[in-house]
Design an enzyme around this catalytic site. Structure first.
Site, mmCIF file in Angstrom:
data_model
loop_
_atom_site.group_PDB
_atom_site.id
_atom_site.type_symbol
_atom_site.label_atom_id
_atom_site.label_comp_id
_atom_site.label_asym_id
_atom_site.label_seq_id
_atom_site.Cartn_x
_atom_site.Cartn_y
_atom_site.Cartn_z
ATOM 1 N N HIS A 105 0.797 -1.218 0.000
ATOM 2 C CA HIS A 105 0.000 0.000 0.000
ATOM 3 C C HIS A 105 0.832 1.271 0.000
ATOM 4 C CE1 HIS A 105 -4.367 -0.799 0.163
ATOM 5 N NE2 HIS A 105 -3.936 -2.025 0.365
ATOM 6 N N ASP A 166 -7.380 4.177 9.299
ATOM 7 C CA ASP A 166 -8.744 4.067 8.779
ATOM 8 C C ASP A 166 -8.970 2.750 8.035
ATOM 9 O OD1 ASP A 166 -9.521 6.503 9.794
ATOM 10 O OD2 ASP A 166 -9.033 7.616 7.983
ATOM 11 N N GLU A 277 -13.176 12.531 13.417
ATOM 12 C CA GLU A 277 -12.586 12.878 12.135
ATOM 13 C C GLU A 277 -13.501 13.857 11.414
ATOM 14 O OE1 GLU A 277 -11.114 9.977 9.448
ATOM 15 O OE2 GLU A 277 -9.865 8.946 10.929
#
Length: 526
Positions: A105, A166, A277
């Site tokens: 990633h 997240d 958030e």
């Protein structure tokens, strides 16, 4: 023909140059030809692959593709140490570098090793996870393990890590090499603030156990260290009792100042939410209707009248954890906390879901995007840390001016407390007690010449970065990417000398993490 004195001098130089190039070519040819056999001769439990390694030249960003010469699939930490020590012992004459790859990633080739060796850290993920209960619970895990797997294992004991990202389908080593931030960071700090101990293989092939009490400099160096000082192979992660359920809340603001004031109030309040958030939403058509599939409006009639089209809005996203039997009490707490906020009343939406389903929310979105062919695309993401004193200037210029819509991907913005971060780690932060994470997370449509194409999105990122520099906002990149050492020096600022000292101590040949482009391996050919 008679040669001049000058021409006589040139001939030996030319001859020497040709001879030197020939020697270099022979030496490099020998290096290349002996390369696979020298690795195959190593005593490792796992195995090397020398072909079909295209996966190791790809990542989530899908912008850089550098093929390695080999991929190591280790079965033990000693496999990693053996390979790095082998390269270390070859000295400056070896061109080989090593990159640790987790779940792939990275955004800009950070986990790639051009013509070097990529270590597939997920090969270690089958190792046993050991959960320790008690007054201060923790779990010992392989650095190649995915956070989602750690969650499920810890839940068997009623426990869970304190701090998350997240998206949970990332490896432990990957997030700890950066920081690991999500909406819990205001309270618990990032993931690197919730680690008790690490096992690390240095750039010399040495296996070190490190913590705040043992090898402390290496411990703090590798946390947020972008892979520069060692490869994290195991970690001891702090745990807490896991809730069963969460109340999930969304509200909207039309004014950034009010939105930011409420966020800052919540992250400093004694009685507050468990996750905080925010999202920027510009020109989102049918926003409220889209929420109805997962959330319930508190005032359905007024919510149906709310229009988001053509507007710049700010969404505050909150959760409160609870267990069965506590719902009424939690509802009262939530009502009290919400009463102190100044959101648009008609935009209050709530949902109740399991703790796991909430933490897996991005993975659920991933599955939908995959089904539409919108996941395996270039992701020119830009993550910034903006000082509190500059966030209003930043928002005024960027949101709705430089950035005209958010239809290519979410834009996340929320504040965190610097006091929850350890300044001994390698992570570089703005110089204020509160700063904001602002994350631009678009996907690009290949070959598109419109605003959703790769080049327009990269140009947008450059405009944002240029503005930050020209306005002297003191912004720092999170998941940083630079192409020159001068830029890296500017990024690290006063910490540059600490970085260089640690590099010299733990990876003096610059074998590790070449994809970060911070240090170049100095190769001595002759």
């Amino acid at each position: 023909m008679k040669l001049t004195s000058k021409q006589n001098n040139i001939l030996p130089i030319r001859s020497f140059t040709i001879l030197l190039i020939g020697c270099l070519a022979i030496k490099l040819s020998l290096c290349f030809s002996s390369f696979p056999s020298s690795l195959e001769a190593l005593n490792v439990e796992g195995n090397f692959s020398f072909d079909n390694n295209e996966f190791a030249a790809r990542d989530f960003g899908k912008r850089f593709q550098f093929l390695p010469s080999a991929v190591l699939h280790p079965k033990s930490v000693s496999d990693i140490a053996t390979v790095i020590k082998h390269i270390w012992q070859k000295g400056p004459g070896s061109r080989l570098t090593v990159a640790a790859r987790g779940h792939g990633h990275s955004l800009q080739g950070q986990a790639q090793a051009p013509q070097g060796i990529v270590i597939n850290m997920e090969s270690l993920s089958g190792q046993e996870m050991k959960v320790h209960t008690g007054r201060f619970p923790y779990v010992d895990v392989s650095a190649g393990e995915l956070w989602i797997n750690i969650l499920h294992e810890c839940l068997k004991f009623g426990l869970a890590p304190k701090s998350w990202t997240d998206y949970l389908h990332l490896t432990v080593g990957g997030t700890l090499s950066n920081a690991g931030i999500s909406g819990q960071a205001f309270r618990h700090g990032p993931q690197i603030s919730n680690v008790h101990q690490l096992e690390v293989v240095t750039g010399k092939g040495e296996v070190r156990i490190c913590s705040e009490e043992q090898n402390a400099d290496l411990f703090h160096g590798v946390l947020g260290g972008l892979g520069q000082f060692g490869i994290i192979t195991r970690a001891r992660i702090s745990l807490e009792p896991a809730p069963k359920m969460v109340k999930w809340i969304r509200v909207l603001y039309s004014d950034f100042s009010t939105f930011a004031r409420d966020q800052e109030h919540l992250i400093t309040a004694e009685n507050t939410f468990d996750y905080i958030e925010g999202l920027v939403m510009i020109n989102k058509t049918g926003l409220i209707n889209n929420w109805r599939s997962s959330f319930n409006p508190q005032d359905p009639v007024q919510a149906s009248k709310f229009k988001s089209d053509g507007r710049t809005l700010f969404c505050l996203e909150l959760t409160k954890n609870f267990n069965p039997g506590e719902a009424d009490k939690i509802d009262q707490e939530i009502e009290s906390m919400l009463s102190q906020l100044s959101y648009i009343p008609s935009t209050l939406f709530m949902s109740e879901t399991s703790y796991v389903e909430f933490l897996e929310r991005v993975h659920a979105a991933e599955l939908k995007l995959r089904s539409k062919g919108l996941w395996d695309l270039p992701h020119p993401w830009l993550n910034l840390l903006v000082p509190k004193s500059k966030i209003h200037s930043f928002a005024g210029v960027v949101f709705g001016n430089i950035l005209m819509d958010t239809n290519n991907g979410p834009v996340i913005v929320y504040p965190v407390n610097k006091s929850k971060w350890d300044n001994r780690t390698s992570t570089i932060l703005p110089e204020e007690d509160i700063f904001y994470l602002v994350a631009f997370l678009p996907h690009a449509v290949p070959l598109s010449t419109k605003n959703d194409g790769l080049q327009p999105l990269l140009s947008l990122n450059k405009r944002i970065l240029d503005y930050c520099e020209e306005a002297h906002l003191g912004v720092k990149q999170y998941l940083p990417h630079y192409t020159t050492q001068e830029e890296w020096r500017a990024h690290f600022g006063q910490q540059w000398e600490v970085l260089v000292r640690r590099k010299s101590a733990y990876d003096p040949l610059a074998i590790l993490a070449p994809g970060q482009r911070i240090f170049q391996k100095a190769i001595s050919i002759l």
